[in-house]
Scaffold this motif. Structure first.
Motif, PDB file in Angstrom:
ATOM      1  N   ASN A  82      67.924  34.288  74.020  1.00  0.00           N
ATOM      2  CA  ASN A  82      67.334  33.074  73.435  1.00  0.00           C
ATOM      3  C   ASN A  82      68.141  31.860  73.900  1.00  0.00           C
ATOM      4  O   ASN A  82      69.368  31.891  73.907  1.00  0.00           O
ATOM      5  CB  ASN A  82      67.374  33.222  71.897  1.00  0.00           C
ATOM      6  CG  ASN A  82      66.839  31.993  71.178  1.00  0.00           C
ATOM      7  OD1 ASN A  82      67.394  30.912  71.276  1.00  0.00           O
ATOM      8  ND2 ASN A  82      65.757  32.151  70.456  1.00  0.00           N
ATOM      9  N   GLY A  83      67.454  30.793  74.282  1.00  0.00           N
ATOM     10  CA  GLY A  83      68.130  29.623  74.859  1.00  0.00           C
ATOM     11  C   GLY A  83      68.568  28.552  73.869  1.00  0.00           C
ATOM     12  O   GLY A  83      68.888  27.430  74.281  1.00  0.00           O
ATOM     13  N   ASN A 117      63.532  34.348  74.639  1.00  0.00           N
ATOM     14  CA  ASN A 117      63.158  34.517  76.050  1.00  0.00           C
ATOM     15  C   ASN A 117      61.927  35.420  76.122  1.00  0.00           C
ATOM     16  O   ASN A 117      61.826  36.403  75.379  1.00  0.00           O
ATOM     17  CB  ASN A 117      64.272  35.197  76.833  1.00  0.00           C
ATOM     18  CG  ASN A 117      65.542  34.379  76.827  1.00  0.00           C
ATOM     19  OD1 ASN A 117      65.566  33.267  76.322  1.00  0.00           O
ATOM     20  ND2 ASN A 117      66.601  34.942  77.401  1.00  0.00           N
ATOM     21  N   GLU A 128      56.515  29.944  79.719  1.00  0.00           N
ATOM     22  CA  GLU A 128      57.472  30.908  79.167  1.00  0.00           C
ATOM     23  C   GLU A 128      58.711  30.134  78.706  1.00  0.00           C
ATOM     24  O   GLU A 128      59.188  29.226  79.390  1.00  0.00           O
ATOM     25  CB  GLU A 128      57.814  31.946  80.245  1.00  0.00           C
ATOM     26  CG  GLU A 128      58.604  33.150  79.730  1.00  0.00           C
ATOM     27  CD  GLU A 128      60.102  32.933  79.750  1.00  0.00           C
ATOM     28  OE1 GLU A 128      60.799  33.372  78.819  1.00  0.00           O
ATOM     29  OE2 GLU A 128      60.595  32.288  80.691  1.00  0.00           O
ATOM     30  N   SER A 129      59.213  30.526  77.535  1.00  0.00           N
ATOM     31  CA  SER A 129      60.267  29.762  76.865  1.00  0.00           C
ATOM     32  C   SER A 129      61.472  29.450  77.769  1.00  0.00           C
ATOM     33  O   SER A 129      61.832  28.289  77.980  1.00  0.00           O
ATOM     34  CB  SER A 129      60.700  30.543  75.634  1.00  0.00           C
ATOM     35  OG  SER A 129      61.765  29.924  75.003  1.00  0.00           O
ATOM     36  N   LEU A 130      62.102  30.480  78.328  1.00  0.00           N
ATOM     37  CA  LEU A 130      63.349  30.257  79.067  1.00  0.00           C
ATOM     38  C   LEU A 130      63.107  29.513  80.386  1.00  0.00           C
ATOM     39  O   LEU A 130      63.881  28.627  80.760  1.00  0.00           O
ATOM     40  CB  LEU A 130      64.058  31.587  79.338  1.00  0.00           C
ATOM     41  CG  LEU A 130      65.444  31.446  79.977  1.00  0.00           C
ATOM     42  CD1 LEU A 130      66.425  30.790  79.005  1.00  0.00           C
ATOM     43  CD2 LEU A 130      65.991  32.796  80.426  1.00  0.00           C
TER      44      LEU A 130
END
Ligand SMILES: O=C(O)CCC(=O)C(=O)O
Ligand SMILES: [Fe+2]
Length: 314
Positions: free
Chosen positions: A166-167, A278, A299-301
Motif C-alpha cells: 500500500n502506498g 496496491n 491502478e492505485s500504485l
C-alpha cells in the motif's frame, strides 16, 4: 465567504456525520474534525522529534535521501516542486510508509517509535472516516450501486504496511524559518499549488498558518484550529466518485505578517496521504446521467508512481 466546516466526531451519530462529510466533500473538499480521538501528546511528540531531525546539518540529513522505489527518506528544499511556476519551494520533508521504513535511527533514535504510534492512531481514524464516506457516497449514488459500509475499508486493508502492499505515506513537513533580512521574492512559496493524489489526506498543522484552499476563484485560509485534524480529498477519490467529491487545490504561503521580519517562525505539519491497496483498480463509479462510467480505470500504485515522478527534481 465559503468556510471549511468543522465536524464533531464525539458522538458517533452516523446519520449526522455522513451528511456533514458529504456536504463538505462535495463543496469545499476540506473539513476539520474535532474530537477525533488522536492524542495531542502523540502529535506534539512527532513535531518535537521531527525538529530534532530537521535541525541537523544539511549534509547529515542528506545521508537519508528519499528512495524513489520505497518512498521513504528525506527531501530537501527545492527537490520536490509542486507548481511549475514556483521559483523556490522552501520545504523539507521526511517520508515513511511503514514501521520498517528507513528512519534516521542513528541520529534521532525516538523518531521511529513516535511516528509509528501516531500512524496507528491515524490509521484508525482513517478507517472510521472511510466507513462514513462509503455510507455518504451510497446516499448520493443510484440504488443499484448502493455501497456497503466496508466498500472503501476493504480496499484500504494495508494502510502503513509498506509500499509492497500500500502506498500510504506519513510525511513530517518542516518549512524553515526565514532569518535576517531575507526578501521573499515573487514565486517563492512554502508549498506550491497542487491537489493531493490519493484517497484522502489527514493533516495536522502547528499554529503557524499559511495553508490556503482554492474555493471557486478565491483563496481561503485553512486557519489552524487547535486539537483538530484537517482532512481533504485526493484526485483518486475525485475520480472514484465521478467528480461528485472534489480534490481541492491548496498551497502554503509565507504569512504576510512574517515577511520582512528579522526572523520568522518555522512551520511544521504532518500529512498522512492515504492510498488504496496496491492492485486496487479504481473505476469512476458512475457518470452524471447514471450510466456506468466510460473512463478508463486506474491502478492505485501505478497512479501514485506517475504523480510522484512528475514532482521530484532528481
Ligand atoms: O503543510 C501543509 O499544511 C500542507 C502540505 C500539503 O498540502 C502537502 O504536503 O500535500
Ligand atoms: Fe497537499
Amino acid at each position: 465567504m465559503p468556510e471549511i466546516p468543522v465536524v464533531d466526531l464525539s458522538n458517533l451519530d452516523a446519520h449526522r456525520i455522513t451528511n456533514e462529510l458529504h456536504q463538505a466533500f462535495s463543496t469545499v473538499g476540506f473539513v476539520y474534525l474535532k474530537n477525533h480521538g488522536i492524542d495531542r501528546e502523540k502529535v506534539d511528540n512527532v513535531f518535537k522529534i521531527s525538529r530534532d531531525f530537521f535541525q541537523l546539518p544539511e549534509n547529515v540529513k542528506q545521508n537519508y535521501p528519499r528512495d524513489k522505489e520505497q518512498f521513504d527518506g528525506y527531501t530537501g528544499r527545492d527537490q520536490e516542486i509542486l507548481e511549475d511556476s514556483s521559483v523556490h519551494e522552501i520545504r523539507e520533508a521526511y517520508d515513511v510508509t511503514s514501521p520498517t521504513s528507513r528512519y534516521p535511527d542513528d541520529r534521532v533514535p525516538q523518531f521511529r517509535s513516535a511516528i509509528c504510534e501516531l500512524a496507528n492512531s491515524l490509521r484508525q481514524l482513517t478507517n472510521n472516516l472511510l466507513k462514513f464516506m462509503a455510507l455518504a457516497l451510497g446516499k448520493c449514488l443510484y440504488s443499484l450501486l448502493r455501497l456497503e459500509e466496508d466498500y472503501l475499508c476493504n480496499r484500504h486493508r494495508h494502510i502503513f504496511d509498506g509500499v509492497d502492499k500500500n502506498g500510504t505515506i506519513l510525511r513530517s513537513l518542516y518549512y524553515p524559518p526565514f532569518v535576517g533580512d531575507v526578501i521573499v521574492q515573487p514565486g517563492v512559496v512554502r508549498c506550491g499549488e497542487h491537489s493531493d493524489y490519493g484517497t484522502i489526506t489527514l493533516l495536522l498543522q502547528d499554529d503557524t498558518g499559511g495553508l490556503e484552499v482554492l474555493s471557486g476563484k478565491e483563496w481561503i485560509a485553512a486557519t489552524p484550529i487547535a486539537e483538530t485534524v484537517l482532512v481533504n480529498l485526493g484526485d483518486l477519490m475525485q475520480f472514484w466518485t465521478s467528480d461528485r467529491y472534489v480534490a481541492t487545490v491548496h498551497r502554503v504561503k509565507i504569512p504576510e505578517i512574517e515577511i520582512g521580519r528579522q526572523s520568522t517562525a518555522a512551520r511544521q505539519s504532518i500529512a498522512f496521504f492515504v492510498q488504496p491497496d496496491n492492485g486496487v483498480m479504481i473505476s469512476s463509479l458512475m457518470d452524471d446521467d447514471g450510466s456506468i462510467s466510460q473512463r478508463q480505470p486506474v491502478e492505485s500504485l501505478s497512479y501514485l508512481k506517475l504523480r510522484l515522478s512528475e514532482t521530484y527534481k532528481y
